[in-house]
Motif scaffolding. Structure first.
Motif, PDB file in Angstrom:
ATOM      1  N   LEU A   1       0.829  -1.206   0.000  1.00  0.00           N
ATOM      2  CA  LEU A   1       0.000   0.000   0.000  1.00  0.00           C
ATOM      3  C   LEU A   1       0.867   1.262   0.000  1.00  0.00           C
ATOM      4  O   LEU A   1       0.533   2.258  -0.656  1.00  0.00           O
ATOM      5  N   ILE A   2       1.970   1.225   0.728  1.00  0.00           N
ATOM      6  CA  ILE A   2       2.855   2.394   0.791  1.00  0.00           C
ATOM      7  C   ILE A   2       3.481   2.669  -0.575  1.00  0.00           C
ATOM      8  O   ILE A   2       3.659   3.832  -0.965  1.00  0.00           O
ATOM      9  N   ILE A   3       3.815   1.627  -1.326  1.00  0.00           N
ATOM     10  CA  ILE A   3       4.349   1.833  -2.678  1.00  0.00           C
ATOM     11  C   ILE A   3       3.326   2.566  -3.536  1.00  0.00           C
ATOM     12  O   ILE A   3       3.657   3.491  -4.283  1.00  0.00           O
ATOM     13  N   ASN A   4       2.058   2.159  -3.421  1.00  0.00           N
ATOM     14  CA  ASN A   4       1.000   2.887  -4.138  1.00  0.00           C
ATOM     15  C   ASN A   4       0.940   4.338  -3.693  1.00  0.00           C
ATOM     16  O   ASN A   4       0.760   5.248  -4.508  1.00  0.00           O
ATOM     17  N   ALA A   5       1.098   4.562  -2.384  1.00  0.00           N
ATOM     18  CA  ALA A   5       1.049   5.926  -1.866  1.00  0.00           C
ATOM     19  C   ALA A   5       2.194   6.767  -2.420  1.00  0.00           C
ATOM     20  O   ALA A   5       2.008   7.958  -2.731  1.00  0.00           O
ATOM     21  N   TYR A   6       3.384   6.186  -2.544  1.00  0.00           N
ATOM     22  CA  TYR A   6       4.507   6.915  -3.140  1.00  0.00           C
ATOM     23  C   TYR A   6       4.141   7.403  -4.544  1.00  0.00           C
ATOM     24  O   TYR A   6       4.467   8.534  -4.926  1.00  0.00           O
ATOM     25  N   CYS A   7       3.494   6.549  -5.315  1.00  0.00           N
ATOM     26  CA  CYS A   7       3.149   6.907  -6.694  1.00  0.00           C
ATOM     27  C   CYS A   7       2.099   8.012  -6.730  1.00  0.00           C
ATOM     28  O   CYS A   7       2.156   8.903  -7.583  1.00  0.00           O
ATOM     29  N   VAL A   8       1.136   7.963  -5.800  1.00  0.00           N
ATOM     30  CA  VAL A   8       0.144   9.037  -5.702  1.00  0.00           C
ATOM     31  C   VAL A   8       0.832  10.360  -5.374  1.00  0.00           C
ATOM     32  O   VAL A   8       0.576  11.398  -6.016  1.00  0.00           O
ATOM     33  N   LEU A   9       1.719  10.340  -4.392  1.00  0.00           N
ATOM     34  CA  LEU A   9       2.419  11.560  -3.991  1.00  0.00           C
ATOM     35  C   LEU A   9       3.348  12.058  -5.095  1.00  0.00           C
ATOM     36  O   LEU A   9       3.498  13.269  -5.292  1.00  0.00           O
ATOM     37  N   HIS A  10       3.977  11.124  -5.822  1.00  0.00           N
ATOM     38  CA  HIS A  10       4.824  11.497  -6.958  1.00  0.00           C
ATOM     39  C   HIS A  10       4.002  12.284  -7.981  1.00  0.00           C
ATOM     40  O   HIS A  10       4.419  13.349  -8.454  1.00  0.00           O
ATOM     41  N   ASN A  11       2.826  11.772  -8.331  1.00  0.00           N
ATOM     42  CA  ASN A  11       1.983  12.455  -9.311  1.00  0.00           C
ATOM     43  C   ASN A  11       1.463  13.784  -8.774  1.00  0.00           C
ATOM     44  O   ASN A  11       1.353  14.769  -9.518  1.00  0.00           O
ATOM     45  N   TYR A  12       1.156  13.827  -7.485  1.00  0.00           N
ATOM     46  CA  TYR A  12       0.702  15.083  -6.879  1.00  0.00           C
ATOM     47  C   TYR A  12       1.780  16.152  -6.994  1.00  0.00           C
ATOM     48  O   TYR A  12       1.509  17.293  -7.370  1.00  0.00           O
ATOM     49  N   ILE A  13       3.020  15.779  -6.690  1.00  0.00           N
ATOM     50  CA  ILE A  13       4.133  16.729  -6.791  1.00  0.00           C
ATOM     51  C   ILE A  13       4.301  17.192  -8.234  1.00  0.00           C
ATOM     52  O   ILE A  13       4.526  18.382  -8.507  1.00  0.00           O
TER      53      ILE A  13
END
Length: 309
Positions: free
Chosen positions: A231-243
């Motif tokens: 789940l944290i790996i998915n969260a990294y990708c969400v935050l990457h796209n947000y940035i």
């Protein structure tokens, strides 16, 4: 702001922890690998409170996935001046897999051991060619799983299946360092297509590289349980796209480091198990014929420009 997005999703102050503290603790954990026990000393909170708020923020970040990780509604056909992508003007993006180290119980480590003997999860990602944002992410597969197996799983999923045509030609040189060494040049239309396909696909390697540079904690195993790590790996990708969305431009100094790393890798001795890369996806004759016709036209123009006709 990111705080307001999470407030809209339901994150609220409570008698123990404010929204700001919750987000700060979450980012310290996923961004710097700070242990919850250390956070307890910093924020004077119990481990139970910190754990509960961490998982609440994680759940809400993941609820943003559909807002920030999505396939485009249409493809922008602005490829004429892009030498890497002009032949792939209707493509949504580039696809590849990467491995992320994980902490796995001893009894399950055999399944997660990749060909380099590391304990990892195999992550499938698709990215946009220009913004280097993720369009599709599928983490969680055991490190021993072949890229092709992970891709097949994405293709047959009932929810949001990922559909792609047949891509590179099999039994033909593909990776960029095969061409960069010794001044090699394509000698037939299959080789030219694979070269240009590899150049275009380089964008997903840059995206994964940027993700791991930005979240360097990805380079070391986590102390969470297996499911939470995924789940944290998915969260990294969400935050990457947000940035990527809120930034006025790409982080070019960081991207320069990624490009230098990729260039260094391409100069090293190339050692790859061709059973462990995506080399073919079963497709219909319509896609195969389309690819062959495009490739022959590509090679014909290449011969004219290089004076080989």
């Amino acid at each position: 702001m990111f705080r307001e997005l999470l407030r809209e999703k339901g994150l609220q102050d409570n008698s123990n922890v404010t929204v700001e503290e919750s987000i700060a603790m979450f980012l310290l954990v996923i961004g710097h690998g700070v242990k919850r026990r250390v956070l307890g000393g910093i924020y004077i909170r119990s481990l139970e409170t910190i754990s509960r708020r961490f998982h609440e923020v994680l759940r809400l970040v993941l609820s943003l996935s559909k807002d920030f990780i999505r396939l485009p509604n249409q493809v922008e056909n602005v490829y004429e001046n892009d030498h890497k992508w002009r032949w792939f003007k209707d493509c949504l993006g580039a696809l590849d897999g990467t491995h992320v180290e994980m902490t796995i119980p001893l009894k399950d480590q055999g399944r997660y051991r990749n060909r380099k003997q590391q304990i990892t999860t195999n992550v499938l990602g698709v990215c946009d060619r220009r913004s280097l944002k993720f369009l599709y992410v599928l983490p969680g597969w055991e490190g021993s799983s072949l890229d092709s197996k992970v891709l097949r799983s994405a293709l047959v999923r009932e929810k949001d299946p990922f559909l792609v045509p047949t891509a590179p030609y099999r039994s033909t040189s593909y990776h960029l360092n095969k061409w960069s060494s010794h001044g090699n040049r394509p000698s037939n239309y299959n080789e030219l297509f694979n070269l240009r396909h590899s150049l275009a696909r380089n964008s997903v390697e840059r995206t994964f590289g940027l993700l791991k540079k930005r979240w360097a904690v990805l380079l070391q195993p986590s102390f969470f349980g297996t499911n939470t790590q995924v789940l944290i790996i998915n969260a990294y990708c969400v935050l990457h796209n947000y940035i990527c969305e809120i930034a006025s431009e790409l982080d070019y100094p960081l991207l320069h480091e990624v490009d230098c790393d990729l260039a260094q890798q391409s100069n090293e001795v190339f050692d790859v198990d061709y059973e462990d890369v995506i080399i073919n996806v079963q497709g219909g004759s319509q896609w195969t014929n389309f690819r062959d016709d495009m490739t022959k036209e590509m090679y014909s123009q290449y011969q004219v420009r290089s004076g080989r006709t």
